[in-house]
Structure formats: structure tokens, C-alpha cells
Design a protein around this motif. Sequence first.
Motif, PDB file in Angstrom:
ATOM      1  N   SER A 251       0.825  -1.210   0.000  1.00 34.73           N
ATOM      2  CA  SER A 251       0.000   0.000   0.000  1.00 34.73           C
ATOM      3  C   SER A 251       0.855   1.254   0.000  1.00 34.73           C
ATOM      4  N   ALA A 252       1.916   1.267   0.794  1.00 39.26           N
ATOM      5  CA  ALA A 252       2.786   2.440   0.869  1.00 39.26           C
ATOM      6  C   ALA A 252       3.473   2.698  -0.471  1.00 39.26           C
ATOM      7  N   ALA A 253       3.947   1.629  -1.123  1.00 38.74           N
ATOM      8  CA  ALA A 253       4.637   1.792  -2.400  1.00 38.74           C
ATOM      9  C   ALA A 253       3.689   2.319  -3.474  1.00 38.74           C
ATOM     10  N   VAL A 254       2.518   1.711  -3.578  1.00 35.95           N
ATOM     11  CA  VAL A 254       1.548   2.147  -4.594  1.00 35.95           C
ATOM     12  C   VAL A 254       1.052   3.557  -4.292  1.00 35.95           C
ATOM     13  N   ALA A 255       0.797   3.853  -3.036  1.00 36.99           N
ATOM     14  CA  ALA A 255       0.299   5.176  -2.669  1.00 36.99           C
ATOM     15  C   ALA A 255       1.329   6.263  -2.952  1.00 36.99           C
ATOM     16  N   THR A 256       2.595   5.953  -2.760  1.00 36.73           N
ATOM     17  CA  THR A 256       3.638   6.937  -3.049  1.00 36.73           C
ATOM     18  C   THR A 256       3.647   7.309  -4.522  1.00 36.73           C
ATOM     19  N   VAL A 257       3.563   6.313  -5.377  1.00 32.02           N
ATOM     20  CA  VAL A 257       3.568   6.569  -6.823  1.00 32.02           C
ATOM     21  C   VAL A 257       2.352   7.387  -7.232  1.00 32.02           C
ATOM     22  N   PHE A 258       1.167   6.933  -6.818  1.00 32.32           N
ATOM     23  CA  PHE A 258      -0.046   7.634  -7.233  1.00 32.32           C
ATOM     24  C   PHE A 258      -0.188   8.974  -6.521  1.00 32.32           C
ATOM     25  N   GLY A 259       0.324   9.076  -5.301  1.00 34.26           N
ATOM     26  CA  GLY A 259       0.273  10.352  -4.609  1.00 34.26           C
ATOM     27  C   GLY A 259       1.070  11.422  -5.340  1.00 34.26           C
ATOM     28  N   VAL A 260       2.251  11.048  -5.820  1.00 33.71           N
ATOM     29  CA  VAL A 260       3.077  11.994  -6.579  1.00 33.71           C
ATOM     30  C   VAL A 260       2.414  12.338  -7.909  1.00 33.71           C
ATOM     31  N   LEU A 261       1.896  11.329  -8.611  1.00 37.56           N
ATOM     32  CA  LEU A 261       1.276  11.578  -9.919  1.00 37.56           C
ATOM     33  C   LEU A 261       0.052  12.479  -9.795  1.00 37.56           C
ATOM     34  N   ILE A 262      -0.817  12.180  -8.825  1.00 36.30           N
ATOM     35  CA  ILE A 262      -2.032  12.983  -8.658  1.00 36.30           C
ATOM     36  C   ILE A 262      -1.694  14.394  -8.186  1.00 36.30           C
ATOM     37  N   GLY A 263      -0.700  14.502  -7.323  1.00 37.56           N
ATOM     38  CA  GLY A 263      -0.344  15.811  -6.796  1.00 37.56           C
ATOM     39  C   GLY A 263       0.363  16.699  -7.791  1.00 37.56           C
ATOM     40  N   LEU A 264       1.157  16.106  -8.673  1.00 37.07           N
ATOM     41  CA  LEU A 264       1.965  16.900  -9.597  1.00 37.07           C
ATOM     42  C   LEU A 264       1.314  17.118 -10.957  1.00 37.07           C
ATOM     43  N   LEU A 265       0.631  16.120 -11.475  1.00 39.41           N
ATOM     44  CA  LEU A 265       0.131  16.181 -12.849  1.00 39.41           C
ATOM     45  C   LEU A 265      -1.363  16.487 -12.864  1.00 39.41           C
TER      46      LEU A 265
ATOM     47  N   LEU B  30       4.526  10.239   4.505  1.00 39.11           N
ATOM     48  CA  LEU B  30       4.258   8.827   4.287  1.00 39.11           C
ATOM     49  C   LEU B  30       4.354   8.050   5.595  1.00 39.11           C
ATOM     50  N   ILE B  31       5.391   8.332   6.369  1.00 37.99           N
ATOM     51  CA  ILE B  31       5.555   7.631   7.647  1.00 37.99           C
ATOM     52  C   ILE B  31       4.396   7.961   8.584  1.00 37.99           C
ATOM     53  N   GLN B  32       4.005   9.222   8.637  1.00 35.12           N
ATOM     54  CA  GLN B  32       2.876   9.607   9.479  1.00 35.12           C
ATOM     55  C   GLN B  32       1.587   8.942   9.021  1.00 35.12           C
ATOM     56  N   ALA B  33       1.401   8.864   7.696  1.00 32.93           N
ATOM     57  CA  ALA B  33       0.184   8.244   7.168  1.00 32.93           C
ATOM     58  C   ALA B  33       0.159   6.750   7.481  1.00 32.93           C
ATOM     59  N   ILE B  34       1.318   6.100   7.401  1.00 33.10           N
ATOM     60  CA  ILE B  34       1.370   4.678   7.743  1.00 33.10           C
ATOM     61  C   ILE B  34       1.038   4.481   9.210  1.00 33.10           C
ATOM     62  N   ARG B  35       1.554   5.344  10.067  1.00 33.51           N
ATOM     63  CA  ARG B  35       1.231   5.256  11.501  1.00 33.51           C
ATOM     64  C   ARG B  35      -0.276   5.352  11.727  1.00 33.51           C
ATOM     65  N   LEU B  36      -0.918   6.266  11.037  1.00 34.68           N
ATOM     66  CA  LEU B  36      -2.359   6.440  11.209  1.00 34.68           C
ATOM     67  C   LEU B  36      -3.153   5.282  10.619  1.00 34.68           C
ATOM     68  N   SER B  37      -2.596   4.595   9.642  1.00 33.41           N
ATOM     69  CA  SER B  37      -3.313   3.503   8.988  1.00 33.41           C
ATOM     70  C   SER B  37      -3.072   2.152   9.646  1.00 33.41           C
ATOM     71  N   LEU B  38      -2.172   2.084  10.626  1.00 33.06           N
ATOM     72  CA  LEU B  38      -1.890   0.802  11.273  1.00 33.06           C
ATOM     73  C   LEU B  38      -3.117   0.253  12.005  1.00 33.06           C
ATOM     74  N   GLY B  39      -3.880   1.131  12.653  1.00 36.45           N
ATOM     75  CA  GLY B  39      -5.080   0.685  13.355  1.00 36.45           C
ATOM     76  C   GLY B  39      -6.072   0.016  12.419  1.00 36.45           C
ATOM     77  N   PRO B  40      -6.491   0.705  11.327  1.00 40.83           N
ATOM     78  CA  PRO B  40      -7.372   0.043  10.363  1.00 40.83           C
ATOM     79  C   PRO B  40      -6.759  -1.217   9.749  1.00 40.83           C
ATOM     80  N   ALA B  41      -5.450  -1.212   9.499  1.00 44.50           N
ATOM     81  CA  ALA B  41      -4.805  -2.392   8.922  1.00 44.50           C
ATOM     82  C   ALA B  41      -4.952  -3.602   9.846  1.00 44.50           C
ATOM     83  N   TRP B  42      -4.735  -3.391  11.150  1.00 49.79           N
ATOM     84  CA  TRP B  42      -4.934  -4.478  12.114  1.00 49.79           C
ATOM     85  C   TRP B  42      -6.388  -4.934  12.116  1.00 49.79           C
TER      86      TRP B  42
END
Length: 270
Positions: free
Chosen positions: A89-103, A194-206
Motif C-alpha cells: 500500500s505504501a509503495a503504490v500510494a507513493t507513486v499515485f500520490g506523486v502523480l495525482i499531486g503533480l500532474l 508517508l511515515i505519518q500516514a502509515i502510523r495512522l493507517s496501522l489501526g485500520p490495517a490491524w
Amino acid sequence: MRLINQRPGVVLASFLAILPFAAVLIAYAIGSDIRLEANPNDKLLPAPATVFETAARLLTEPDRRSGDILFWLDTMASLQRLLLGVVISAAVATVFGVLIGLLPAVRNTLSGFVAVISMIPPLALLPILFIVFGLGELSKVVLIVVGILPFLIRDLSGRVLEIPREMIVKAETLGASTLVIATRVALPQLMPRLIQAIRLSLGPAWLFLIAAEAIAADQGLGYRIFLVRRYLAMDVILTYVIWITALAFVMDWALKTLSRKVFPWAEGGL
């Protein structure tokens, strides 16, 4: 002096941090004692000593049939599923986050789609995932990805959009291509978020992991909890719940420490 300006010292701060945990433990011990006094065979609130003894047994005694300590096998199975889902999720989100934010073209195409997808309750898709991907490991990992990926994409693309336009203009003035801007300007700004977002998503992931393991698994922390619930083995259930909480806390602490060490300039309130 106003209360908003009063900061507790080290000793008082430590005491205040421990106070809620102590209060919960004391309240549980009192409730357990009341119930056991009324009914010594009560299973709903086992005594803290009973929970401790059960935890020691689960952590050390091997299974009679397999010879393995099931507690650690369950832990490894759950952690593998969780970490794989979070990393993907982190890898895919990083790619799409950059694409959506920049382009702008990508943003116009995908931002609305991601917003709609993020509104779908992931647990409602669990039967579909089991039908499509089967009852094996893949469906459990996919549920975690489906559950947290839209949130990560929206959060990271928002962070890219927050990058001052002046930084991008300066990079363009120096002749930077879109790829260079993405990797040398956007990505470094994105990593702390990204690190902060992963921290916040750990609860739902569990949550998604435990739900998937409870329905279709033969190993894992969620599987074991729902296996013993039919016997009202609250001492076992509490041991596993406490252990899951401890694992989640350690993972959150590790990510926070990593962020402080690698990106001290980006540390905020999280």
C-alpha cells in the motif's frame, strides 16, 4: 499562570502517563474480584493473575500435537500478512500520490475516483475478495491494501499539492524535468508524511487483518481469538488482545523514532 502554559516536570509527566493505564488495571481488578466473589466459576472477567499465568503458558508451552508454540506461529503469520499489505500500500500510494499531486491530467482523472473508492467499507468487500482471490493468503493481504490504500493516496497527494509552487517554479527554471521534480522535489517532501500516514493507517490495517483471519484462516492472531471464543476463554482472548496492542504500539513507536531520526525537520505533533 494559565493552565495552558503550565508544563509538568519529568516526574509528574511520567506519573500522568502511567495514570490512565493504572486506573484501567485497577478498575478491571475490582470488577473481576466482584464477579469472582459472586461466582468463582465466572469466565467473563478472569483474575489478572489468571491472565498472567495463561500468557506465560501460551508463550512457552508447545502444542501437544505439533510440538510448536502456537502463539509465536500465530504472531509470525499475522505480522507477515500485515507488513506485506502495508508495504504494498505504501509503495503504490507513493507513486499515485506523486502523480495525482503533480500532474493536473492525472489529478482530474483519478482524484474523484479515489475519493469514491475510499468511501466503500472494505469489510463489505470481504466476501467478494474471498470469491475472487480464494481463502488463502492473497485475499487477506488484498483486504489490507483495499482498506488503507485509498486513504494513503488521498493523504499523500494532498501533501504534494501543499508543496509551495515557488519550489517547483525554481526547479523548472533550473531546467528540471517532470521526473526530476518528482524525485528531487516532491518525493523528499513526501516521505515524512508517508511515515505519518502509515502510523495512522496501522489501526485500520490491524482491524482488516483480524477480520479476515477470523473468517478464513488456520493460523494467526485473529484466527486464534475467534477459535477460543466459543469456549469463553477470556484469559486467552485477553492475552492475544494485549499482545496485539503491544505489537501495534511498538510498530508505531518504531515509525515515530525513524521519522525523528531521518526527518527531524519535518517532525510535528504526531
